[in-house]
Design a protein around this motif. Structure first.
Motif, PDB file in Angstrom:
ATOM      1  N   VAL A 255      18.513   7.799   3.653  1.00  0.00           N
ATOM      2  CA  VAL A 255      19.585   6.794   3.728  1.00  0.00           C
ATOM      3  C   VAL A 255      20.423   7.043   4.985  1.00  0.00           C
ATOM      4  O   VAL A 255      20.724   6.110   5.748  1.00  0.00           O
ATOM      5  CB  VAL A 255      20.483   6.846   2.479  1.00  0.00           C
ATOM      6  CG1 VAL A 255      21.697   5.924   2.664  1.00  0.00           C
ATOM      7  CG2 VAL A 255      19.690   6.429   1.237  1.00  0.00           C
ATOM      8  N   ALA A 256      20.803   8.298   5.219  1.00  0.00           N
ATOM      9  CA  ALA A 256      21.609   8.641   6.398  1.00  0.00           C
ATOM     10  C   ALA A 256      20.870   8.282   7.689  1.00  0.00           C
ATOM     11  O   ALA A 256      21.485   7.826   8.663  1.00  0.00           O
ATOM     12  CB  ALA A 256      21.961  10.129   6.377  1.00  0.00           C
ATOM     13  N   ASP A 257      19.556   8.477   7.694  1.00  0.00           N
ATOM     14  CA  ASP A 257      18.768   8.145   8.881  1.00  0.00           C
ATOM     15  C   ASP A 257      18.857   6.640   9.182  1.00  0.00           C
ATOM     16  O   ASP A 257      18.913   6.247  10.353  1.00  0.00           O
ATOM     17  CB  ASP A 257      17.300   8.527   8.673  1.00  0.00           C
ATOM     18  CG  ASP A 257      17.080  10.034   8.708  1.00  0.00           C
ATOM     19  OD1 ASP A 257      17.975  10.758   9.187  1.00  0.00           O
ATOM     20  OD2 ASP A 257      16.004  10.486   8.257  1.00  0.00           O
ATOM     21  N   MET A 258      18.849   5.819   8.128  1.00  0.00           N
ATOM     22  CA  MET A 258      18.993   4.370   8.347  1.00  0.00           C
ATOM     23  C   MET A 258      20.328   4.034   8.993  1.00  0.00           C
ATOM     24  O   MET A 258      20.426   3.170   9.859  1.00  0.00           O
ATOM     25  CB  MET A 258      18.894   3.621   7.004  1.00  0.00           C
ATOM     26  CG  MET A 258      17.496   3.294   6.567  1.00  0.00           C
ATOM     27  SD  MET A 258      17.542   2.109   5.178  1.00  0.00           S
ATOM     28  CE  MET A 258      18.108   3.152   3.836  1.00  0.00           C
ATOM     29  N   LEU A 259      21.370   4.719   8.544  1.00  0.00           N
ATOM     30  CA  LEU A 259      22.713   4.430   9.040  1.00  0.00           C
ATOM     31  C   LEU A 259      22.912   4.856  10.490  1.00  0.00           C
ATOM     32  O   LEU A 259      23.743   4.285  11.203  1.00  0.00           O
ATOM     33  CB  LEU A 259      23.749   5.114   8.156  1.00  0.00           C
ATOM     34  CG  LEU A 259      23.965   4.478   6.779  1.00  0.00           C
ATOM     35  CD1 LEU A 259      24.719   5.401   5.857  1.00  0.00           C
ATOM     36  CD2 LEU A 259      24.694   3.149   6.922  1.00  0.00           C
ATOM     37  N   THR A 260      22.163   5.846  10.926  1.00  0.00           N
ATOM     38  CA  THR A 260      22.355   6.363  12.294  1.00  0.00           C
ATOM     39  C   THR A 260      21.389   5.740  13.300  1.00  0.00           C
ATOM     40  O   THR A 260      21.625   5.809  14.505  1.00  0.00           O
ATOM     41  CB  THR A 260      22.189   7.893  12.321  1.00  0.00           C
ATOM     42  OG1 THR A 260      20.916   8.245  11.771  1.00  0.00           O
ATOM     43  CG2 THR A 260      23.283   8.563  11.518  1.00  0.00           C
ATOM     44  N   GLU A 261      20.294   5.148  12.809  1.00  0.00           N
ATOM     45  CA  GLU A 261      19.339   4.573  13.759  1.00  0.00           C
ATOM     46  C   GLU A 261      19.877   3.267  14.339  1.00  0.00           C
ATOM     47  O   GLU A 261      20.628   2.530  13.691  1.00  0.00           O
ATOM     48  CB  GLU A 261      17.983   4.318  13.075  1.00  0.00           C
ATOM     49  CG  GLU A 261      17.993   3.179  12.079  1.00  0.00           C
ATOM     50  CD  GLU A 261      16.661   2.996  11.372  1.00  0.00           C
ATOM     51  OE1 GLU A 261      16.508   1.967  10.713  1.00  0.00           O
ATOM     52  OE2 GLU A 261      15.799   3.899  11.483  1.00  0.00           O
ATOM     53  N   GLU A 262      19.502   3.004  15.571  1.00  0.00           N
ATOM     54  CA  GLU A 262      19.962   1.781  16.254  1.00  0.00           C
ATOM     55  C   GLU A 262      19.125   0.591  15.808  1.00  0.00           C
ATOM     56  O   GLU A 262      17.947   0.714  15.546  1.00  0.00           O
ATOM     57  CB  GLU A 262      19.837   1.968  17.773  1.00  0.00           C
ATOM     58  CG  GLU A 262      20.780   3.011  18.324  1.00  0.00           C
ATOM     59  CD  GLU A 262      22.242   2.689  18.094  1.00  0.00           C
ATOM     60  OE1 GLU A 262      22.588   1.480  18.139  1.00  0.00           O
ATOM     61  OE2 GLU A 262      23.029   3.617  17.850  1.00  0.00           O
TER      62      GLU A 262
END
Length: 262
Positions: A255-262
């Motif tokens: 989930v965190a990876d989704m929030l940080t990816e452009e």
């Protein structure tokens, strides 16, 4: 609460309420606690399970299409979709296909990765599983029962078995009910290792029908029965992966990876 942001947690589902609460429910709860300004919603991809829940329990859970319709109607503009699926297999593909028609109806929409998506994921999963069995002895074998699939991602299970061995766990074996390695391959590897005891545990998010019956059941083709007939003492651990904090943490990372990816 900002009603314009939603996270849709998508699972295969289970008709077993106890394990559903301990696994899928626990994953959703931790996501909700980590992101209190997001609304958390649920969808299941198994039509069979949805029909059973509706007919037997009077419980309606959205399929992915219904969930997406609801998000549009309720005016959400930002949507993250996090699957609890283990592999990028048929159920994941089915989820993505159901989401595609709605991609243009949100300002931002992203789809997260299943549990085993990167090399780092494999390492974290091995650590998470072994944290549940810190006292595993050399004369014991841990056999993990995965679901398996006809999808090409079935290769994940053999790769995971290899990763356990590469990380020093020579007495851990990964098999599947409906894919490769099947019971014959797993039992052959266990026989070669020659343990005194076999510990069976589902490699599935929930400890549902496959765990209760195909793994730990009393039927003649249940893994427990087959290993006992081969002369092994057998212990069954009826816990789904969703009960393990390390596994839930990995979903949270996705989930965190989704929030940080452009």
């Amino acid at each position: 609460m900002n009603q314009k942001k939603a996270m849709l947690v998508v699972s295969f589902g289970t008709s077993y309420e106890e394990t559903r609460n301990k696994t899928i429910g626990a994953i959703e709860k931790e996501i909700a606690e980590s992101y209190p300004d997001w609304e958390i919603r649920r969808a299941f991809t198994s039509g069979m399970i949805l029909r059973v829940l509706e007919k037997r329990d009077g419980l309606h859970i959205d399929n992915v299409t219904e969930a997406m319709e609801g998000l549009v109607q309720d005016g959400f503009r930002t949507v993250l979709i996090q699957p609890t699926h283990i592999i990028n297999g048929d159920e994941y593909d089915k989820m993505v296909d159901a989401v595609k028609p709605y991609m243009e109806q949100f300002e931002t929409i992203k789809i997260g990765e299943p549990l085993l998506s990167s090399s780092e994921d494999y390492e974290e999963v091995v650590k998470g599983v072994m944290a549940q069995l810190p006292q595993l002895q050399a004369e014991e074998a841990l056999v993990l029962m995965g679901h398996g699939t006809t999808h090409h991602t079935d290769a994940v299970y053999a790769a995971l078995d290899y990763r356990f061995k590469a990380m020093g766990y020579k007495n851990v074996f990964v098999g599947t009910v409906e894919g490769y390695p099947d019971f014959e391959q797993v039992s052959s590897m266990v026989d070669t290792y020659r343990p005194k005891k076999v510990i069976l545990m589902p490699f599935m998010v929930v400890a549902g029908d496959h765990a209760q019956n195909d793994m730990a059941g009393e039927e003649e083709d249940a893994w427990k029965t087959l290993f006992e007939e081969s002369g092994y003492e057998v212990e069954c651990i009826l816990k789904g992966l969703g009960e393990f904090s390390e596994i839930r943490r990995l979903y949270l990372k996705h989930v965190a990876d989704m929030l940080t990816e452009e």
